[in-house]
Design an enzyme around this catalytic site. Sequence first.
Site, PDB file in Angstrom:
ATOM      1  N   HIS B 136      -5.536   6.325  -1.122  1.00 40.74           N
ATOM      2  CA  HIS B 136      -5.876   6.244   0.325  1.00 40.74           C
ATOM      3  C   HIS B 136      -5.242   7.386   0.906  1.00 40.74           C
ATOM      4  CE1 HIS B 136      -5.935   4.446   4.240  1.00 40.74           C
ATOM      5  NE2 HIS B 136      -6.643   3.828   3.977  1.00 40.74           N
ATOM      6  N   ASP B 213       1.655   2.170  -3.742  1.00 42.71           N
ATOM      7  CA  ASP B 213       0.894   1.501  -2.387  1.00 42.71           C
ATOM      8  C   ASP B 213       0.048   0.272  -2.829  1.00 42.71           C
ATOM      9  OD1 ASP B 213      -0.991   0.883  -0.719  1.00 42.71           O
ATOM     10  OD2 ASP B 213      -1.916   2.930  -0.475  1.00 42.71           O
ATOM     11  N   GLN B 216      -3.803  -2.955  -1.432  1.00 40.62           N
ATOM     12  CA  GLN B 216      -4.782  -3.793  -1.847  1.00 40.62           C
ATOM     13  C   GLN B 216      -4.472  -4.651  -3.044  1.00 40.62           C
ATOM     14  OE1 GLN B 216      -7.799  -3.802  -0.480  1.00 40.62           O
ATOM     15  NE2 GLN B 216      -7.627  -2.179   1.053  1.00 40.62           N
ATOM     16  N   LYS B 239      -3.833  -7.417   5.974  1.00 40.56           N
ATOM     17  CA  LYS B 239      -4.688  -7.499   4.652  1.00 40.56           C
ATOM     18  C   LYS B 239      -4.289  -8.747   3.821  1.00 40.56           C
ATOM     19  CE  LYS B 239      -5.211  -2.464   4.236  1.00 40.56           C
ATOM     20  NZ  LYS B 239      -6.607  -2.122   4.731  1.00 40.56           N
ATOM     21  N   CYS B 377     -11.309   5.996   3.765  1.00 39.09           N
ATOM     22  CA  CYS B 377     -10.261   6.849   3.692  1.00 39.09           C
ATOM     23  C   CYS B 377      -9.818   7.537   2.483  1.00 39.09           C
ATOM     24  CB  CYS B 377      -9.310   6.252   4.502  1.00 39.09           C
ATOM     25  SG  CYS B 377      -9.444   5.736   6.221  1.00 39.09           S
TER      26      CYS B 377
HETATM   27  C1  LIG Z   1      -4.846   1.364  -0.665  1.00 41.54           C
HETATM   28  C2  LIG Z   1      -4.431   1.645   1.025  1.00 41.54           C
HETATM   29  N1  LIG Z   1      -3.356   2.074   1.341  1.00 41.54           N
HETATM   30  C3  LIG Z   1      -2.978   2.424   2.622  1.00 41.54           C
HETATM   31  C4  LIG Z   1      -3.879   1.732   3.572  1.00 41.54           C
HETATM   32  C5  LIG Z   1      -3.402   1.874   4.825  1.00 41.54           C
HETATM   33  O1  LIG Z   1      -2.995   0.355   5.361  1.00 41.54           O
HETATM   34  P1  LIG Z   1      -2.673   0.407   7.121  1.00 41.54           P
HETATM   35  O2  LIG Z   1      -3.992   1.051   7.847  1.00 41.54           O
HETATM   36  O3  LIG Z   1      -2.498  -1.015   7.225  1.00 41.54           O
HETATM   37  O4  LIG Z   1      -1.458   1.161   7.300  1.00 41.54           O
HETATM   38  C6  LIG Z   1      -5.008   0.994   3.156  1.00 41.54           C
HETATM   39  C7  LIG Z   1      -5.893   0.194   4.301  1.00 41.54           C
HETATM   40  O5  LIG Z   1      -7.012   0.676   4.680  1.00 41.54           O
HETATM   41  C8  LIG Z   1      -5.320   0.866   1.655  1.00 41.54           C
HETATM   42  O6  LIG Z   1      -6.677   0.236   1.338  1.00 41.54           O
END
Ligand SMILES: Cc1ncc(COP(=O)(O)O)c(C=O)c1O
Lengths: 162, 419
Positions: B136, B213, B216, B239, B377
């Site tokens: 992401h 990370d 998900q 999430k 993203c």
């Molecule tokens: C794999 C992953 N990393 C990071 C994020 C970023 O999360 P947040 O927007 O809650 O900081 C997301 C969410 O969109 C994600 O799916």
Amino acid sequence: MADPKSLYQEVILDHNRKPRNYGELAQANHKAEGHNPLCGDHLNVALKLEGERIDAIAFQGESCAICKASASMMTASVKGKTRQDAEQMIQEFRDMATGTLETDKQAHHLGRLTVFAGVRDLPTRVKCAILPWHTLHAALNSIADTSTESENDPMHAPIGDA
Amino acid sequence: MTARLSTLSPPPAPALDVGRLRADFPILETRPGGNALVYLDNAASSQMPRQVIDRLVRYQRSQHANIHRAVHTLSEIATAEYEEARRKLARFINAREEREVIFTSGTTEAINLAMHGYGRRFIGAGDEIILTTLEHHSNIVPWQMLAEEKGAKIRVVPISEAGELLIDEYENLFSERTKLVGVAHVSNALGSVNPIKQMIAFARARGVPVLVDGAQAVPHMKVDVQDLDCDFYAFSGHKLCGPTGIGILYGKAALLERMQPFKGGGDMILSVSFEKTTYNVIPQKFEAGTPPIAAAIGLGAAVDYLSGIGMEAIAVHEHNLLDYASAQLRRMKGVRIIGTAAHKAAVLSFALEGVHPHDVGTLLNQDGIAVRTGHHCAQPVMQRFKVPATSRASFAFYNTMAEVDALVAGIRNVQKVFS
Ligand SMILES: Cc1ncc(COP(=O)(O)O)c(C=O)c1O
């Protein structure tokens, strides 16, 4: 078939399937490329200005159906018009898409382009419909490269007299 | 409205009493736009059960004060509840110690904290950071900022056509200069579950810390940070049936202690004078200012709720949903599933021939079906698969087989409109 309130009316689907004025324009003397980085859409508009008149116009690019149909109908409706008339329509189209022009109450020159009035209820799709018009404006004013996210974002930038 | 093909086996019996669980989610009864809601955008943000909503209200109505600051009873209650939430989160991911759990505003801030706290202190010119194609943007951009500032380099692990990391290539990317690995546990764009335990072991043997990370992953499976042996693990509350504005950076205590603070301010210090400021111990060192107290307590209630259902049962039900949906889509002409890793979780990205994902999203929405369309993203993933964007259905434990059927019928309708 989708419900009649849907943006995906037959005219729009038809222009998406068989876009008019699609392709290169060999004799073009004004060109611009438009991007919507949010969805990856991009579009080239090329036109031939004969004095103040749009003599020929074409577009090509990769985009969603709303953007492509908007581009197709745009080229069909501005061909043969003066630059000033085209700028007027750009302004009106933008106002319709963003909800400041009520096409059933106020005077306008949009004709069948009012099939796009429904995007005003879909904020995420407004830019799809506007991108071709934004790019036409850039081409008319010889701005080679434009983006829906640049300072001259169609949602914020004054279109008309640049 | 069943669109199931006769040759498909019937969906498996649910692993959960989904009907009862759905009753916990008030939003599932709403009709945004006039249609029954089929919410398949859980990877972007999940919904909140009554238990969490009620907990937020109870905190706000009867327990709120600033924390760590006053001797009055209300402040002591709020502090105790906030620290209790930290304990719950530590248990939920099996952290060895509570102080290894830092409250952040979400995954993005958690990764930025690691970048500033660890990266800016320990990564320098010529050093290398290993990331993967399927990250992401929030696990790419902070490291690019660091690389630019320090003159460090980013090396990228490629993925296969199925969306699986090429582990041989990963191992070949290591050098003397490798200072960090950043990898998603589960890809938000493709659903691939990455073999992070194996990847961490490889990095560990070379003394390289690994940031996972887990945004998900945590909502969909049991995560045990000690078993994984990762150095950092980041995830978001929203999430995970919790509120927005709260997330976690787990870090091994020894590492967190060596790191520099990220934000300066109140609560992160022991003493301040204009000559010298002494930083607080972890986790307070990284929690400057008044934190989102209610959100932290809400997240504590959310992990209680999920633990009550059981992450194993959640994983089984979500796999059934994903398998059933994937089998249906595989049989449809003109549908391409993007991301076909052998090991996937809860995410189904797809492309319809001749139809732009934004049109898919708008038309599905007209039937009340909420999916995400766009680049998620994860633009490097889109570039890898040569698509501008995809449509993505993502599941939670409260989704049903009937909702998968609605999605399939919705996709057929899109194809009909564009035929
Ligand atoms: C794999 C992953 N990393 C990071 C994020 C970023 O999360 P947040 O927007 O809650 O900081 C997301 C969410 O969109 C994600 O799916």
